[in-house]
Design an enzyme around this catalytic site. Structure first.
Site, PDB file in Angstrom:
ATOM      1  N   HIS A 130       0.846  -1.207   0.000  1.00 19.96           N
ATOM      2  CA  HIS A 130       0.000   0.000   0.000  1.00 19.96           C
ATOM      3  C   HIS A 130       0.876   1.250   0.000  1.00 19.96           C
ATOM      4  O   HIS A 130       0.640   2.181  -0.785  1.00 19.96           O
ATOM      5  CB  HIS A 130      -0.912  -0.025   1.230  1.00 19.96           C
ATOM      6  CG  HIS A 130      -1.634   1.259   1.487  1.00 19.96           C
ATOM      7  ND1 HIS A 130      -2.951   1.459   1.148  1.00 19.96           N
ATOM      8  CD2 HIS A 130      -1.211   2.432   2.064  1.00 19.96           C
ATOM      9  CE1 HIS A 130      -3.308   2.684   1.493  1.00 19.96           C
ATOM     10  NE2 HIS A 130      -2.265   3.294   2.051  1.00 19.96           N
ATOM     11  N   GLU A 131       1.878   1.288   0.872  1.00 20.93           N
ATOM     12  CA  GLU A 131       2.743   2.470   0.949  1.00 20.93           C
ATOM     13  C   GLU A 131       3.566   2.644  -0.325  1.00 20.93           C
ATOM     14  O   GLU A 131       3.754   3.769  -0.801  1.00 20.93           O
ATOM     15  CB  GLU A 131       3.663   2.375   2.171  1.00 20.93           C
ATOM     16  CG  GLU A 131       2.933   2.333   3.506  1.00 20.93           C
ATOM     17  CD  GLU A 131       1.976   3.490   3.696  1.00 20.93           C
ATOM     18  OE1 GLU A 131       2.189   4.565   3.091  1.00 20.93           O
ATOM     19  OE2 GLU A 131       1.002   3.336   4.441  1.00 20.93           O
ATOM     20  N   HIS A 134       1.499   4.344  -2.854  1.00 22.57           N
ATOM     21  CA  HIS A 134       1.532   5.813  -2.787  1.00 22.57           C
ATOM     22  C   HIS A 134       2.746   6.351  -3.538  1.00 22.57           C
ATOM     23  O   HIS A 134       2.659   7.377  -4.222  1.00 22.57           O
ATOM     24  CB  HIS A 134       1.609   6.261  -1.323  1.00 22.57           C
ATOM     25  CG  HIS A 134       0.296   6.236  -0.611  1.00 22.57           C
ATOM     26  ND1 HIS A 134      -0.841   6.832  -1.111  1.00 22.57           N
ATOM     27  CD2 HIS A 134      -0.057   5.699   0.591  1.00 22.57           C
ATOM     28  CE1 HIS A 134      -1.840   6.668  -0.263  1.00 22.57           C
ATOM     29  NE2 HIS A 134      -1.391   5.974   0.779  1.00 22.57           N
ATOM     30  N   GLU A 205      -6.253   6.878  -0.811  1.00 24.35           N
ATOM     31  CA  GLU A 205      -6.211   5.651  -0.021  1.00 24.35           C
ATOM     32  C   GLU A 205      -6.829   4.484  -0.787  1.00 24.35           C
ATOM     33  O   GLU A 205      -6.300   3.367  -0.756  1.00 24.35           O
ATOM     34  CB  GLU A 205      -6.927   5.858   1.323  1.00 24.35           C
ATOM     35  CG  GLU A 205      -6.250   6.864   2.235  1.00 24.35           C
ATOM     36  CD  GLU A 205      -4.789   6.529   2.489  1.00 24.35           C
ATOM     37  OE1 GLU A 205      -4.452   5.346   2.651  1.00 24.35           O
ATOM     38  OE2 GLU A 205      -3.974   7.467   2.517  1.00 24.35           O
TER      39      GLU A 205
END
Length: 282
Positions: A130-131, A134, A205
């Site tokens: 997930h990070e 980003h 998100e």
């Protein structure tokens, strides 16, 4: 698109500071505010990530110190053709994580002690994916700038309020009008800062969740991680600044639902899980 958002935020910061300087200090105030905005913009672009990391006392860690995290990041970065980000650990038992930096080549990922102790290997991989999502989606600069902008707006509002009580920076004595305007700014400026965060955070998100699930091929692991993080963050809240709350994978400042959700920097975790696996976790 994220480059345009970043440029817009920096221009917005400049305009905001110049208008505040003009109102409270006239021409001299405007000039002072313009010089301040140039310094802010320079510092925001090059140092916003370092400010966020230092705010949470994040410490850099080596491969020898944290092989579990580096093994996952090496694998995911190679798969996405990304440079290896720097890794930091935040000394907090509240489970959370965030990514920051001005570009993939200058990116950092920070995790708390709490998240390392809470998640199993598959769930941790989902969070790190997930990070990295980003980073890959190039929205880390936008989020870092938004954090600095939110803080700057709030600080300038407070400065303007106190200046208005004493007649302004240029000595103009119009305290009744100035005091009311300063009080209004003190109320509205943090709301404006929150709206800036909301405009860039919620869709980010969802996109990072989707990227993380796609790259790991295991949306259930990320869904389980989000559920755990949501539950344990309520028990052990992270002492975080509202200006940087949107950086984290789950909101460190949790409301009680209802109207509070309208001013949350994150979508509800339940909605994120539904998008990942199409249902609630058992």
């Amino acid at each position: 698109m994220n480059t345009l958002k970043s440029t817009f935020l920096l221009v917005l910061l400049t305009v905001f500071l110049v208008l505040i300087g003009d109102y409270f200090g006239g021409r001299n105030g405007m000039l002072m505010a313009f010089v301040l905005s140039v310094a802010f913009n320079f510092g925001t672009y090059f140092f916003s990530d370092k400010l966020a990391l230092s705010m949470y006392r994040a410490q850099p860690v080596t491969r020898e110190q944290l092989p579990r995290v580096y093994a996952v990041i090496d694998r995911l970065s190679a798969r996405q053709n990304l440079p290896i980000p720097k890794v930091y650990v935040i000394p907090s038992e509240s489970p959370n994580a965030f990514a920051t930096g001005r570009s993939p080549a200058h990116a950092s990922v920070a995790v708390t002690n709490g998240i390392l102790n809470l998640l199993d290997d598959e769930e941790l991989e989902g969070v790190l994916a997930h990070e990295l999502g980003h980073i890959r989606n190039r929205d880390i600069l936008t989020s870092s700038i938004a954090a600095t902008l939110a803080g700057a707006i709030t600080i300038m509002a407070r400065m303007g309020y106190w200046a208005s009580l004493f007649g302004g920076y240029d000595g103009r004595d119009d305290r009744d009008r100035g005091g009311f305007t300063g009080l209004l700014m003190l109320i509205l400026a943090p709301i404006a800062a929150t709206l800036i965060q909301l405009a860039i955070s919620r869709s980010r998100e969802y996109e990072a969740d989707a990227t993380g699930a796609r790259e790991t091929g295991n949306p259930y692991a990320l869904a389980r991680a989000l559920q755990k993080l949501d539950n344990y963050s309520r028990r052990i809240p992270l002492q975080a600044s509202p200006a940087t709350a949107h950086l984290f994978i789950v909101a460190p400042l949790l409301g009680s639902g209802g109207i509070a959700n309208l001013f949350s920097t994150h979508p509800p975790v339940k909605d994120r899980i539904h998008r990942l696996i199409g249902r609630d976790l058992v």
